[in-house]
Design an enzyme around this catalytic site. Structure first.
Site, PDB file in Angstrom:
ATOM      1  N   ARG A   1       0.808  -1.220   0.000  1.00  0.00           N
ATOM      2  CA  ARG A   1       0.000   0.000   0.000  1.00  0.00           C
ATOM      3  C   ARG A   1       0.846   1.277   0.000  1.00  0.00           C
ATOM      4  O   ARG A   1       0.437   2.296  -0.531  1.00  0.00           O
ATOM      5  CB  ARG A   1      -0.835  -0.040   1.288  1.00  0.00           C
ATOM      6  CG  ARG A   1      -1.952   0.945   1.384  1.00  0.00           C
ATOM      7  CD  ARG A   1      -2.597   0.802   2.749  1.00  0.00           C
ATOM      8  NE  ARG A   1      -3.352  -0.453   2.854  1.00  0.00           N
ATOM      9  CZ  ARG A   1      -4.656  -0.549   2.601  1.00  0.00           C
ATOM     10  NH1 ARG A   1      -5.333   0.521   2.251  1.00  0.00           N
ATOM     11  NH2 ARG A   1      -5.287  -1.690   2.709  1.00  0.00           N
TER      12      ARG A   1
ATOM     13  N   HIS B   1       5.425 -23.882   7.119  1.00  0.00           N
ATOM     14  CA  HIS B   1       6.877 -23.792   6.928  1.00  0.00           C
ATOM     15  C   HIS B   1       7.623 -24.969   7.556  1.00  0.00           C
ATOM     16  O   HIS B   1       8.756 -25.262   7.202  1.00  0.00           O
ATOM     17  CB  HIS B   1       7.430 -22.437   7.400  1.00  0.00           C
ATOM     18  CG  HIS B   1       7.616 -22.326   8.878  1.00  0.00           C
ATOM     19  ND1 HIS B   1       6.606 -22.017   9.740  1.00  0.00           N
ATOM     20  CD2 HIS B   1       8.718 -22.468   9.654  1.00  0.00           C
ATOM     21  CE1 HIS B   1       7.061 -21.988  10.971  1.00  0.00           C
ATOM     22  NE2 HIS B   1       8.348 -22.252  10.958  1.00  0.00           N
TER      23      HIS B   1
ATOM     24  N   LYS C   1      11.350 -27.724   6.280  1.00  0.00           N
ATOM     25  CA  LYS C   1      12.599 -27.979   7.021  1.00  0.00           C
ATOM     26  C   LYS C   1      13.205 -29.301   6.539  1.00  0.00           C
ATOM     27  O   LYS C   1      12.507 -30.311   6.427  1.00  0.00           O
ATOM     28  CB  LYS C   1      12.323 -28.037   8.527  1.00  0.00           C
ATOM     29  CG  LYS C   1      11.919 -26.673   9.110  1.00  0.00           C
ATOM     30  CD  LYS C   1      11.684 -26.772  10.618  1.00  0.00           C
ATOM     31  CE  LYS C   1      11.003 -25.524  11.156  1.00  0.00           C
ATOM     32  NZ  LYS C   1      11.904 -24.476  11.587  1.00  0.00           N
TER      33      LYS C   1
ATOM     34  N   GLU D   1       9.226 -23.619  22.742  1.00  0.00           N
ATOM     35  CA  GLU D   1       9.927 -22.361  22.458  1.00  0.00           C
ATOM     36  C   GLU D   1      10.288 -21.701  23.783  1.00  0.00           C
ATOM     37  O   GLU D   1       9.489 -21.725  24.719  1.00  0.00           O
ATOM     38  CB  GLU D   1       9.027 -21.433  21.656  1.00  0.00           C
ATOM     39  CG  GLU D   1       8.676 -21.997  20.302  1.00  0.00           C
ATOM     40  CD  GLU D   1       7.845 -21.023  19.485  1.00  0.00           C
ATOM     41  OE1 GLU D   1       8.439 -20.179  18.806  1.00  0.00           O
ATOM     42  OE2 GLU D   1       6.617 -21.103  19.548  1.00  0.00           O
TER      43      GLU D   1
ATOM     44  N   ASP E   1      -2.279 -21.717  16.632  1.00  0.00           N
ATOM     45  CA  ASP E   1      -1.046 -21.172  16.060  1.00  0.00           C
ATOM     46  C   ASP E   1      -0.076 -22.267  15.617  1.00  0.00           C
ATOM     47  O   ASP E   1       0.576 -22.157  14.594  1.00  0.00           O
ATOM     48  CB  ASP E   1      -0.382 -20.264  17.122  1.00  0.00           C
ATOM     49  CG  ASP E   1       0.854 -19.558  16.590  1.00  0.00           C
ATOM     50  OD1 ASP E   1       0.789 -19.042  15.458  1.00  0.00           O
ATOM     51  OD2 ASP E   1       1.887 -19.511  17.298  1.00  0.00           O
TER      52      ASP E   1
ATOM     53  N   HIS F   1       1.605 -27.276  12.540  1.00  0.00           N
ATOM     54  CA  HIS F   1       2.950 -27.871  12.563  1.00  0.00           C
ATOM     55  C   HIS F   1       2.985 -29.223  13.299  1.00  0.00           C
ATOM     56  O   HIS F   1       3.556 -30.193  12.811  1.00  0.00           O
ATOM     57  CB  HIS F   1       3.953 -26.941  13.256  1.00  0.00           C
ATOM     58  CG  HIS F   1       3.965 -25.544  12.705  1.00  0.00           C
ATOM     59  ND1 HIS F   1       3.776 -25.261  11.381  1.00  0.00           N
ATOM     60  CD2 HIS F   1       4.158 -24.342  13.318  1.00  0.00           C
ATOM     61  CE1 HIS F   1       3.858 -23.946  11.190  1.00  0.00           C
ATOM     62  NE2 HIS F   1       4.081 -23.379  12.347  1.00  0.00           N
TER      63      HIS F   1
ATOM     64  N   LYS G   1       5.029 -21.751  24.747  1.00  0.00           N
ATOM     65  CA  LYS G   1       5.953 -20.617  24.793  1.00  0.00           C
ATOM     66  C   LYS G   1       6.550 -20.528  26.192  1.00  0.00           C
ATOM     67  O   LYS G   1       5.939 -20.964  27.167  1.00  0.00           O
ATOM     68  CB  LYS G   1       5.193 -19.313  24.514  1.00  0.00           C
ATOM     69  CG  LYS G   1       4.450 -19.278  23.176  1.00  0.00           C
ATOM     70  CD  LYS G   1       5.289 -18.662  22.085  1.00  0.00           C
ATOM     71  CE  LYS G   1       4.501 -18.506  20.797  1.00  0.00           C
ATOM     72  NZ  LYS G   1       5.354 -18.356  19.618  1.00  0.00           N
TER      73      LYS G   1
HETATM   74  C1  BG6 Z   1       4.938 -20.024  13.596  1.00  0.00           C
HETATM   75  C2  BG6 Z   1       4.131 -19.573  14.783  1.00  0.00           C
HETATM   76  O1  BG6 Z   1       4.118 -20.686  12.669  1.00  0.00           O
HETATM   77  O2  BG6 Z   1       5.960 -20.910  14.032  1.00  0.00           O
HETATM   78  C3  BG6 Z   1       5.020 -18.917  15.819  1.00  0.00           C
HETATM   79  O3  BG6 Z   1       3.145 -18.652  14.353  1.00  0.00           O
HETATM   80  C4  BG6 Z   1       6.167 -19.830  16.167  1.00  0.00           C
HETATM   81  O4  BG6 Z   1       4.280 -18.575  16.993  1.00  0.00           O
HETATM   82  C5  BG6 Z   1       6.878 -20.302  14.918  1.00  0.00           C
HETATM   83  O5  BG6 Z   1       7.064 -19.099  16.991  1.00  0.00           O
HETATM   84  C6  BG6 Z   1       7.961 -21.306  15.237  1.00  0.00           C
HETATM   85  O6  BG6 Z   1       8.664 -21.628  14.062  1.00  0.00           O
HETATM   86  P1  BG6 Z   1      10.168 -22.166  14.120  1.00  0.00           P
HETATM   87  O7  BG6 Z   1      10.504 -22.487  12.705  1.00  0.00           O
HETATM   88  O8  BG6 Z   1      10.977 -21.065  14.709  1.00  0.00           O
HETATM   89  O9  BG6 Z   1      10.132 -23.364  15.026  1.00  0.00           O
END
Ligand code: BG6
Length: 511
Positions: free
Chosen positions: A55, A197, A201, A235, A255, A260, A359
């Site tokens: 934008r 994502h 990996k 994490e 999330d 994942h 977390k």
């Molecule tokens: C993301 C989440 O998809 O994955 C985040 O939204 C999380 O909250 C992250 O921290 C962790 O990814 P990675 O690759 O650092 O383990």
């Protein structure tokens, strides 16, 4: 990973890449560094134009400067020689657009066409990859506008438009179904690339290759030999600045666990596909998701939600979740999920899968640990002491651990004879440690979009099955009856998560 691997180069010689949300964090931290690395390593042709679309008012030069800083900071190739950057940046353009107003898309389309004609010649048809690194409420409007603005290809050349979507794909089953049906009205499923994502990996991809590329492990991976499986994605960070608003409407279940963690579960539990191709692999994953069964009839017994409270980590005071920026002071949002689930099929009947993610836990670790059964007899033992407390210890169960991150590795733990004149046991590990400098997940995923390989992307039926499984927990946790159990920062989560395994005499591994 599939037939497309025969060639590492994109499936069509000419591509244009458009990044919607070019001013955002994802573009600078992940997408542009990944594109630069792909280009440096020869996977992206020199004449591929990349359009940043957003934008804000900005010139091409300003955009190029911003991206140079971003790639130097976040790229994995270190310092970039200036002449190399200039060569890459010559194909980098910026286009200002209000994504929710249809008018500007015709102008964007003309600009893309003109650029392609200059770079590829007048009659060469290029494929367009549009990456939606934008807020989810704009996913559908921007795809509608793209199609109305001239980007919709003819029916027999759907591959010429590929749209990459970032999570969240909805916030529950019904919103996800709505999004999928909206996208499927406009695009063929083969044009939609939903990114998780984790699947990009290297170590995650290896789970399937390791399982089905060796004859000796696969016969053991079933209810006859496996006691249980633990999947941990922990994490040590809290909520990153600027993310509190999003996280407080999402929580750990939406999330991370729904996507994942369940993807990891699919990879370790699925059957070998008849052929190693995208759709066949995804068919097998869907079967796993559809076989998932809760660990008990009572949600509070099999799905544990926790929330961190403040404390000290390494001598420094750390906020609790409710004190984080843009988090409601009385929030009941979970920052930890622990679950006991079963995969109700012939292979895995009665084998519990324990899942946990959170977390502010003691470490950033993702791993899958397969815990085997004990040997049927214990002819050997050894004396082990904990202070003055000594006892006889027999064989310990074998375990096979896929460490996804950090210190990526595969470890098989075995009992062996302790050197000496007695028949004593000790535990040893056979380990493969990955080399450093593995490719970033986004490099692999972007390359796969370019070569039209959707193996590592989530199909709509996979998504639906995953949401369907977690939906009762989401519903229950929205009610006043649910209060997350508090846990101290720098601990492994709430007590109830420990009891989840403790009830059956099992323990979480300390990664
Ligand atoms: C993301 C989440 O998809 O994955 C985040 O939204 C999380 O909250 C992250 O921290 C962790 O990814 P990675 O690759 O650092 O383990």
């Amino acid at each position: 990973m599939s037939a497309a691997d025969k060639s590492v180069l994109p499936d069509s010689p000419h591509h244009s890449i458009l990044i919607f949300g070019a001013s955002g964090d994802l573009t600078s931290r992940k997408l542009m560094p990944a594109l630069f690395t792909l280009w440096s390593e020869g996977f992206l042709l020199d004449d591929t134009p990349i359009f940043g679309v957003a934008r804000r008012e900005k010139t091409d030069d300003e955009f190029r400067h911003e991206m140079q800083a971003a790639v130097s900071r976040h790229g994995r190739l270190g310092e970039i020689p200036d002449d190399q950057w200039q060569k890459f940046a010559a194909r980098l353009f910026y286009h200002r657009l209000d994504l929710d107003t249809p008018d500007g898309y015709v102008g964007l389309h003309s600009r893309v066409e003109e650029t392609e004609a200059q770079l590829f010649g007048p009659d060469v048809a290029a494929s367009r990859v549009v990456y939606l690194a934008i807020t989810p409420s704009l996913f559908l409007p921007s795809v509608e506008n793209l199609c109305a603005g001239g980007f919709k290809p003819a029916h027999d050349e759907t591959h010429r438009l590929r749209v990459v979507v970032e999570k969240p794909f909805g916030r529950d089953l019904s919103s996800s179904l709505e999004l999928s049906s909206g996208l499927n009205r406009l695009l063929d499923e083969s044009q939609i690339y939903r990114i998780d994502h984790y699947l990009g990996k290297e170590t995650v991809q290896n789970i399937l290759l390791f399982r089905f590329g060796n004859a000796i492990f696969e016969p053991l991976l079933n209810r006859n030999h496996v006691d249980h499986i633990q999947i941990t994605m922990s994490e040590d960070q809290g909520i990153e600045s600027g993310r509190g608003g999003y996280y407080d409407t999402s929580g750990a279940l939406r999330d991370v666990l729904q996507n994942h963690v369940l993807q990891l579960l699919c990879l370790v539990a699925m059957e070998p596909p008849a052929v190693f191709l995208g759709d066949q692999i995804r068919d097998e994953k869907v079967k796993v998701l559809e076989s998932l069964r809760p660990g008990s009839d009572n949600i509070d017994e099999w799905a544990i939600g926790g929330q961190y409270v403040g404390g000290t980590v390494d001598g420094k005071a750390v906020n609790g979740y409710r004190q984080e920026d843009r988090v409601a002071p009385n929030s009941r949002r979970e920052t930890f999920v622990g679950m006991e689930v079963f995969v109700d099929n012939w292979r895995w009947a009665h084998v519990p899968f324990y899942l946990r993610t959170g977390k502010r836990l003691p470490a950033r670790v993702t791993e899958i640990a397969i815990q085997f059964k004990l040997p049927p007899l214990h002819p050997f033992s050894t004396v082990e002491c904990d202070g003055d407390d000594c006892g006889l210890v027999g064989s310990r169960p074998n375990s096979l651990v896929f460490r996804i991150q950090p210190e990526e590795s595969i470890t098989l733990s075995c009992s062996v004879k302790k050197p000496g004149h007695q028949y004593n046991l000790e535990r040893q590990r056979l380990q493969y440690q990955y080399p450093h400098g593995l490719a970033e997940a986004y490099e692999r995923l972007l390359l796969d979009v370019l070569r039209g390989d959707s193996t590592l992307f989530t199909r709509s039926d996979e998504l639906e099955a995953a949401w369907r499984f977690v939906q009762p927990v989401l519903d229950h946790w929205e009610t006043e009856k649910f209060q997350p159990e508090f846990y101290q920062v720098d601990t492994w989560g709430p007590q109830a998560a420990i009891t989840l395994l403790g009830n059956s005499g099992r323990e979480w591994r300390e990664p």
